[in-house]
Design an enzyme around this catalytic site. Structure first.
Site, PDB file in Angstrom:
ATOM      1  N   SER A 327     -20.204  45.415  -8.381  1.00  0.00           N
ATOM      2  CA  SER A 327     -19.397  44.320  -8.943  1.00  0.00           C
ATOM      3  C   SER A 327     -19.786  43.935 -10.363  1.00  0.00           C
ATOM      4  O   SER A 327     -19.039  43.214 -11.026  1.00  0.00           O
ATOM      5  CB  SER A 327     -19.498  43.097  -8.043  1.00  0.00           C
ATOM      6  OG  SER A 327     -19.041  43.421  -6.757  1.00  0.00           O
ATOM      7  N   HIS A 370      -9.713  35.867  -0.069  1.00  0.00           N
ATOM      8  CA  HIS A 370      -9.988  34.738  -0.951  1.00  0.00           C
ATOM      9  C   HIS A 370      -8.745  33.896  -1.222  1.00  0.00           C
ATOM     10  O   HIS A 370      -8.793  32.928  -1.966  1.00  0.00           O
ATOM     11  CB  HIS A 370     -10.548  35.229  -2.278  1.00  0.00           C
ATOM     12  CG  HIS A 370     -11.944  35.801  -2.152  1.00  0.00           C
ATOM     13  ND1 HIS A 370     -12.172  37.156  -2.004  1.00  0.00           N
ATOM     14  CD2 HIS A 370     -13.155  35.218  -2.132  1.00  0.00           C
ATOM     15  CE1 HIS A 370     -13.480  37.384  -1.916  1.00  0.00           C
ATOM     16  NE2 HIS A 370     -14.105  36.207  -1.980  1.00  0.00           N
ATOM     17  N   CYS A 383     -14.279  38.787  -5.957  1.00  0.00           N
ATOM     18  CA  CYS A 383     -13.198  39.250  -5.079  1.00  0.00           C
ATOM     19  C   CYS A 383     -12.805  40.674  -5.440  1.00  0.00           C
ATOM     20  O   CYS A 383     -12.517  40.986  -6.581  1.00  0.00           O
ATOM     21  CB  CYS A 383     -11.978  38.330  -5.228  1.00  0.00           C
ATOM     22  SG  CYS A 383     -10.530  38.970  -4.361  1.00  0.00           S
TER      23      CYS A 383
END
Lengths: 639, 382
Positions: A327, A370, A383
């Site tokens: 991420s 989310h 997300c």
């Protein structure tokens, strides 16, 4: 027996004639010898005299002092230590057994050493020095010197040997020196005559290796008169060598020490750099090793232990380790999408916990989803579905181009060997290397830093610096060579819209400072030091299983990148903990400690930590095996 | 004329013999020996030990020995020739058979105060025996094949033993020394011509057979000859000694580098610097002038011997003097040729100069016999 007078007179005459002939021949021969002598000594004298001079005059090389290496504050990282050793030459070793036995009683020469000396002497030339024992203590050395009469043939010698007073801390960056090998020689374009000195030390890894030519210096010479055995009769002329250039690095030895201590126990690495200049302040890699072991000749047992350790102590993970960024890559995808104009910062994407693309289902890490989420939210919550959407909108070419602009997939001009360039894949790359066409699923994986994308901790730190400044920050390791400051290459703007950058930075700020951010628990509470970061958890396997239930080597890598202070960035940090689990739990706390140390220039005060964590943090910080200045730095005054 | 046929009253007797010693020869020998001391002193790096001092003692002993032997009438030595030859032969056999087993193939016998090399002794006793033989032999029979075969056998017997040691240099000296005595005694030119022709043919055959299936020498033996002919072809191997010797010699120049200034011999580039290669030290440190001076001293010794021989009407005395002079000549001629690169390295010392007790004492004994022949030469009235 009587002989007739005629007979005797006849024979006497004959004898005289033959004697005269003999005498004449002998004189002719002597004349010839005389002429030959004249020819050689008078006519050819010049020629022979030249040959005679070549015969006895030899030039020996004097090894120069290797350049020293300092950190940015002037603390010595690599120095030359005076060492004492005793050697013996084959031509002097007539009483070897007695000498070795005597040395055993005097200085405790081991049986192994004795056997080695015997073996080496067997293969050595008559005048080549064979080291009996290296690195003697001053006491042992003076004992040998005092007992010289009982040790015929043993000569004590003083030399310079590389020493790394800070031991493990800089093992991966500075590297170490070792004796030049025939393999080394075969790879050199230009062979310095110094290399002909047996066991001449050259850089074998790290800065020592890459800056070898700068550090080595120039050989001095001594003209000696020697006999046919190579034994020196006298010294005629001495020209000292020119010492190698001293290097000053951008590293901070205290911060580096803290990094190594903080990462200890994990297979991890971290890079901290100045976001303005690109100066690398610290680049840690654990586990480390003591480079001095290599200089002194590491034992097979120790070496095998290093090789077989599954935590891989030998490679420099900060530049050689390439990991999926996970991420931490999402800023790249976000900027690519923003710049491509396929999304606005406020535009929301609906996350249902997964998305279907090309018949495959791609999950968000949060199975429940989310809901509607915008750019900053997507960073804050990390997300995945948002980025799956961005990947489809922007396309891999835009993402890859943005990744490269931010310094990913690129090899930096740093004096460190074996640097990985990571991998910033695109359609061309896949065709060339995998022989297959890029599919949309590849884009989706790449968008969250999985799939083919690989980055090194160094690249992540550079990326973070570029995000923090919007400028093309280039890492720098050499601060000055022989007092000459090296240029800072960090340069012009990346030409990324400042508003877009600001949105991304806002998202990163919220990661650390919003109470719903993934790294909120690793926040800094001191104003003016607040972090802007991004967690990353990169999968090393496909099955979704809880990390705790799988063996170490199958767990996820934990990553965290950050810069601080968020509103006036000074430093960027990247942390990768191999198989550490989650980025927020394993990597972010480490990154926070490193950043606080960099900002404070010392072990951070507890006031910078959230109230509730101070107890645990205190225990942790107190337990760190930090070196206090004076421990080693002052150790070199004993000789 | 055989000695006993002369009137003995004209021969000096008692202590008055001292007056009739060939003093010129003594002076020349002493001068040569002194050059030796100087070179040994220099080779030791300016020290009397380990070479110069023992050599001086030996020369002193040798000088006394020479004068004592010179006082003994020459006919005694003639009568001893056969005994001496047989004794030398026995000693050669002793080192051949016992030296091998008991002493590790050595060529010498330890007498306590010196090491005696029987082959050294043989050089003198062979010459004495041949001189005695031709003194005894009817002059008319000198060139008769049978009477030529006997001395040839007498020469070849010890030569074979010495060659087996193996000592090529000494065996060559024995052959040439013996041949010279035979030549002086009047053996026909034809024999020498024939031998020379045969030798020449053999050499031609040896070289022309090289590389053919019937080649006469082994390959390595040819290579040795090559090395001798061109030492630079193998400067660090077999040609090393010759090359280094030539460098040392050649670098001397006209006047040399000066006493104790020789770099080549000093620095151990030279092998055997105190024995076989001592001439290079002289030539390097005293140059051409030093070398030629020694050569002239040697020439003087040979000339004085030959003059003495020609004036000696005693056939034994004359022949033994010629033979000893010839042996002496061969010594230094071969040694100098060797160090100058004109002959292969065969291991022949420079007489009276090289370090070594055995060689020097044997030579002094030989010159004692020369003195004896000189002192006791028959003098005719008018």
């Amino acid at each position: 027996m009587r002989r007739s007078p005629a007979d005797t007179a006849e024979s006497a005459k004959k004898l005289t004639r033959r004697t005269l002939f003999l005498g004449g021949s002998q004189l002719v021969f002597m004349g010839a010898l005389g002429l030959r002598m004249r020819y050689m000594q008078v006519d050819q004298a010049e020629e022979f005299r030249l040959l005679a001079d070549e015969n006895r005059l030899k030039i020996h090389l004097l090894p120069p002092a290797r350049g020293l290496i300092y950190d940015r504050s002037g603390t010595v990282i690599a120095e030359n230590e005076q060492t004492f050793r005793i050697v013996i030459r084959k031509e002097d070793a007539s009483q070897l057994d007695m000498v070795l036995a005597e040395l055993e009683t005097l200085i405790g020469l081991t049986q192994d050493d004795q056997d080695r000396v015997r073996k080496e002497l067997k293969n050595a030339g008559p005048s080549a020095p064979v080291t009996i024992l290296d690195r003697l203590t001053w006491e042992a050395f003076s004992t040998v010197a005092a007992n010289a009469p009982a040790l015929p043939g043993v000569s004590p010698e003083v030399g310079l040997s590389r020493d790394y007073p800070l031991k493990d801390d800089f093992a991966h960056l500075i590297g170490y020196v070792g004796p030049v090998s025939s393999y080394d020689l075969s790879r050199m374009d230009h062979i310095d005559p110094l290399m002909r000195i047996p066991k001449f030390p050259i850089g074998k890894s790290g800065v020592e290796k890459m800056m070898e030519d700068t550090l080595r210096g120039n050989a001095g010479t001594v003209r000696v008169e020697q006999n046919v055995h190579g034994r020196i009769i006298r010294e005629l002329e001495r020209k000292e060598g020119i010492a190698g250039n001293n290097l000053q690095l951008t590293l901070d030895h205290q911060l580096q020490n803290f990094v190594q201590a903080r990462l200890a126990g994990e297979s991890a690495s971290a890079v901290i750099m100045d976001v303005e200049t690109g100066d690398i302040l610290a680049a840690g890699s654990t586990p480390a090793f003591d480079p001095n072991l290599f200089v002194r000749g590491i034992s097979i047992i120790n070496y095998n232990a290093l090789l077989e350790n599954i935590y891989r102590p030998l490679p420099s993970k900060s530049v050689q380790g390439a990991y999926p960024p996970g991420s931490t890559f999402k800023m790249v995808t976000a900027l690519a999408a923003l710049e491509a104009g396929v999304v606005t910062p406020d535009e929301t994407v609906r996350c249902m916990g997964h998305t279907e693309v090309g018949g495959r289902r791609f999950h968000c890490w949060k199975r429940a989803g989310h809901g509607n989420i915008n750019l900053t939210g997507s960073l804050r919550h990390s997300c995945d579905v948002y980025y799956y959407e961005m990947a489809q909108r922007a396309g891999i070419e835009n993402i890859a181009a943005m990744g490269r602009r931010l310094g990913l997939g690129e090899e930096y001009d740093l004096p460190l060997p074996g640097m990985s360039s990571g991998l910033m894949p695109d359609k061309q790359w896949k065709r060339d290397n995998r022989g297959a066409d890029w599919v949309i699923g590849d884009s989706l994986n790449a968008s969250i830093g999985q799939g083919f994308v690989l980055t090194t901790p160094m690249q992540l730190a550079v990326m973070t610096s570029r995000l923090a400044t919007g400028r093309e920050i280039v890492p720098r390791l050499i601060k000055s060579i022989d007092g000459v400051e090296q240029p800072i290459k960090s340069g012009g703007p990346l030409n990324i819209n400042e508003n877009m950058l600001r949105s991304v930075r806002q998202g990163m700020y919220e990661v650390s400072n919003s109470n719903r951010g993934t790294a909120y628990s690793s926040r800094i509470v001191t104003d003016g030091m607040r972090l802007a970061g991004k967690t990353g958890t990169s999968q090393t396997r496909n099955a979704v299983v809880n990390n705790k239930n799988v063996p170490w080597e199958e767990r996820d890598h934990a990553l965290f990148v950050a810069f601080a202070p968020h509103d006036a960035p000074k430093y960027a940090v990247s942390v990768v903990i191999e198989h550490g689990g989650g980025g927020s739990t394993a990597a972010a706390p480490v990154a926070r400690d490193l950043m606080l140390f960099a900002l404070h220039g010392a072990v951070p005060p507890l006031a910078s930590y959230p109230q509730s964590q101070r107890g645990t943090i205190k225990t942790l910080l107190d337990a760190l095996p930090l070196r206090t200045d004076g421990d080693n730095a002052t150790k070199r005054s004993n000789a | 004329m055989s000695y006993l046929e002369h009137n003995l009253k004209t021969v000096p007797t008692g202590l008055s013999k001292i007056l009739f010693v060939n003093w010129a020869l003594v002076v020349l020998l002493t001068a040569v020996a002194c050059i030796g001391f100087i070179m040994l002193y220099s080779n030791a790096g300016g020290a009397f030990n380990p070479w110069a001092a023992p050599q001086m003692k030996r020369f002193g002993v040798g000088l006394g020995l020479m004068l004592m032997i010179g006082m003994v009438p020459i006919w005694f030595w003639r009568n001893m020739a056969g005994v001496g030859y047989v004794l030398s032969l026995v000693l050669l056999l002793v080192v051949e058979f016992f030296g091998d087993v008991g002493m590790g193939a050595q060529r010498w016998i330890d007498l306590g105060f010196m090491r005696l090399q029987p082959s050294e002794l043989m050089k003198i006793t062979l010459v004495m025996l041949l001189a005695g033989y031709y003194d005894w032999l009817d002059i008319k029979k000198v060139s008769h094949p049978l009477w030529v075969a006997i001395p040839v056998f007498l020469i070849l017997l010890p030569t074979a033993l010495v060659l087996k040691q193996p000592d090529l240099g000494t065996s060559l000296l024995l052959v040439f020394g013996g041949a010279i005595v035979m030549f002086a005694a009047g053996v026909s030119w034809w024999y020498f011509g024939a031998i020379a022709a045969m030798g020449g043919t053999l050499v031609t055959f040896v070289f022309s057979s090289r590389g053919t299936p019937w080649q006469l020498l082994k390959d390595y033996q040819y290579r040795r000859i090559d090395t001798f002919l061109d030492p630079s072809s193998d400067p660090l191997g077999a040609g090393y000694h010759i090359t280094q010797s030539k460098i040392a010699l050649g670098s001397g120049g006209w006047t040399g580098r000066g006493f104790m200034q020789g770099t080549q011999s000093r620095l151990n580039f030279l092998p055997e610097k105190h024995t076989d290669f001592i001439f290079t030290t002289l030539a390097e440190e005293f140059g051409f002038l030093g070398g030629i001076s020694l050569l002239m001293l040697y020439a003087g010794i040979v000339i004085f011997c030959l003059i003495s021989a020609m004036n000696n009407k005693d056939r034994f005395g004359a022949l033994v003097t010629i033979g000893i002079a010839a042996t002496f000549f061969l010594f230094f001629a071969v040694n100098m040729s060797m160090v100058m690169g004109l002959a292969p390295v065969v291991g022949v010392p420079l007489p009276m100069v090289s370090y070594g007790g055995s060689a020097m004492l044997v030579l002094m004994v030989a010159f004692g016999i020369v003195q004896s022949a000189h002192i006791h030469r028959p003098r005719t009235k008018s």
